[in-house]
Design a protein around this motif. Structure first.
Motif: not given
Lengths: 345, 345
Positions: A7-12, B144-149
């Motif tokens: 999760k740390a790698s995801r966008l803010k 897209e939602m999955i990628a963002r999350s």
DNA sequence: ATGAAAGCGCTAACAA
DNA sequence: TTGTTAGCGCTTTCAT
């Protein structure tokens, strides 16, 4: 809890504050524009939704629920995922709840009271607003947690004189008795009962068979039950054993349709003609009973209607119509008999 | 959100602060005693657990997740509740995830990409850490939602060359082809295909049938499909139509076991002997196939193993073993043929 | 129609 | 081993 490198790698995360900052307004305004659009100017509404879309905003419902005290989440606990009875209960619940803005969670207990308790604890700790249970057997701790939480509850499927809160279903004993009486009325004397996965509902059906047999002065000898899961294959095996031990058997009442279908196949294997040489009946009246040959006689239970009614009760309770839906309410939705086919030609 | 009179009537929630106050310590200590017991003195641990029990404390996981940034929740999205294929996938997932402290949520998409999207949005907004999907077709917004999350994802069941993240399943086309080739090897020339609920997986199986038929120079004429849900009854109806339109049919490959079981009953209705007058095969190798008479030939798919493997991949990803489980990973768990019975005596 | 302040119940990071 | 300080992101009052 352990760290979470993934999760740390995801966008803010994009939050209300981000939108607010970009628009030069406060979070409250953004929240209102999104959740109570009528409380905000049309122009503002427009700007907020546009910006939210642009930034890919996704609300954090944990935060929302925490702040507001409710989640719009309702949990359904079913004993088995593969049993079509429960999928139809689910179908009945889903539409009305979704229409009222509630999300239905599905939990799987595997017919275990302990697993039910564990699941309820989890769901309650996630702040569900309502709970739909199958059956009336619950651990003391389950009862206590539910009571403390004040969560709305409906118990489904079986008769329940003193529900935790509300209950809707049918009298399984009466249903079992009615089908047995129908078999007796057709002239059968040696009527066996096959039961697998002996939960409360199956025991009630068996009780109905016993009552009818006793009232007619018939022997309750031809009875075979197992706690193992019910299946088509198990139906064949049980019927095989029954016909071996009690060859005089004329008719068999199976505690559900899967077992009865297996019985049908077993008759084919033995070259027995149904219903001429052996009559067969199941329980629930699943779609499948109209796809077998001959069509399977069965007790038709209103699973979908039970779900719909449960949803209505839950919504009434949650919306505060307390008087309209008294605590301790029990609704009997009845059953009907589907005869012919495997029972008589 | 509307008011909630029902909940208002409940007892006030017991929180960490209540326990802390009663014990004359701070909330942190109580939190530690409950969640990281090794970080607290034995005496304190004792007092806290005792007091928590006494007050009937139930943690608020929304607050916990909000603060910590993860929920220990993993969602499984299945197309159908009544299809045993998915209940076995679930079975494979459940144990390993529970053992690792994760709670599995079940969502029901009804084979709808749009419903899948809606559910994923809901789950993501509730902060799930992982997601298990069936199949490889997803809406752009879903992707897209999955990628963002940044949520960990496994796509199950079918072949997936370029997964969203990880994928595990089998090559449905190859499976369909293999079964068709087995039928051809038995000497059948007129082999029909019956398909209902034409999702991607069924289309791939059909593709396998086509490939095998074409390679053998056989006609692909006897093909009947419908988008309607698959069921035992539908199997009977489709087979009836097929035998009426193409009376020369020698063998029928059904896209799943329910359809094939319906076909078996239809043969009985017509007085056709299986496999002598008509050979029949299904797909998935459900338990049921060993309960019919004759036993149903089928392609056995490793549903449970797929679930177990998906759980392992998810856990690896979540625990940070990034290198051990590369993104884009696709694992093929294969299939096997269950022949004999309805295919050949 | 919009804003300011406060807090939901918990955990993380750092101190002592 | 325990405490302090700050939030997590949102929704409630209550003002303006």
């Amino acid at each position: 809890m352990p760290s979470q490198p993934h999760k740390a790698s995801r966008l803010k995360r994009v939050t209300l504050a981000d939108i607010a900052a970009r628009l030069g307004v406060t979070k409250v305004t953004v929240s209102r524009a999104l959740n109570q659009p009528e409380k905000v100017s049309a122009a503002m509404r427009e700007r907020v939704t546009e910006c939210a879309r642009e930034l890919g905003y996704m609300p954090n419902r944990q935060a929302g629920s925490l702040a507001s005290g409710h989640s719009r989440l309702i949990a359904l606990l079913i004993p088995s995922l593969s049993n079509a009875v429960f999928s139809e209960l689910h179908r009945g619940l889903e539409a009305p709840l979704a229409a009222a803005g509630y999300q239905l969670l599905i939990g799987h207990t595997g017919y275990s009271m302990q697993e039910e308790e564990r699941l309820i604890e989890t769901w309650l700790s996630f702040g569900i607003d309502g709970l739909v249970l199958c059956g009336s057997r619950h651990s003391p701790r389950t009862r206590e947690m539910i009571a403390r939480s004040g969560c709305a509850v409906v118990e489904c499927m079986e008769k329940r004189e003193t529900p935790l809160d509300m209950a809707v279903g049918l009298d399984q004993h009466a249903a079992g008795r009615a089908m047995t009486e129908a078999m007796i009325a057709l002239g059968h004397r040696h009527i066996g009962f096959l039961g697998a996965r002996m939960d409360r509902r199956v025991e009630q059906r068996l009780g109905g068979w016993r009552a009818a047999m006793e009232a007619a002065g018939l022997s309750q000898q031809a009875l075979l039950t197992t706690d193992a899961p019910s299946s088509v294959r198990m139906g064949g095996e049980l019927l095989d054993e029954m016909l071996t031990r009690w060859p005089e058997t004329q008719a068999v009442f199976c505690c559900n349709d899967d077992l009865a279908a297996g019985g049908l196949f077993e008759c084919q294997r033995r070259g027995l003609s149904v219903p001429d040489q052996l009559a067969l009946a199941g329980f629930n009246g699943l779609e499948m009973t109209r796809g077998t040959w001959p069509p399977l006689a069965s007790v038709v239970t209103p699973r979908r209607e039970i779900g719909e009614r449960a949803a209505a009760l839950l919504l009434a309770r949650l919306s505060g119509d307390l008087d309209a839906t008294p605590h301790g309410l029990w609704e009997d939705l009845g059953f009907s008999l589907q005869t012919g086919g495997s029972l008589s030609s």
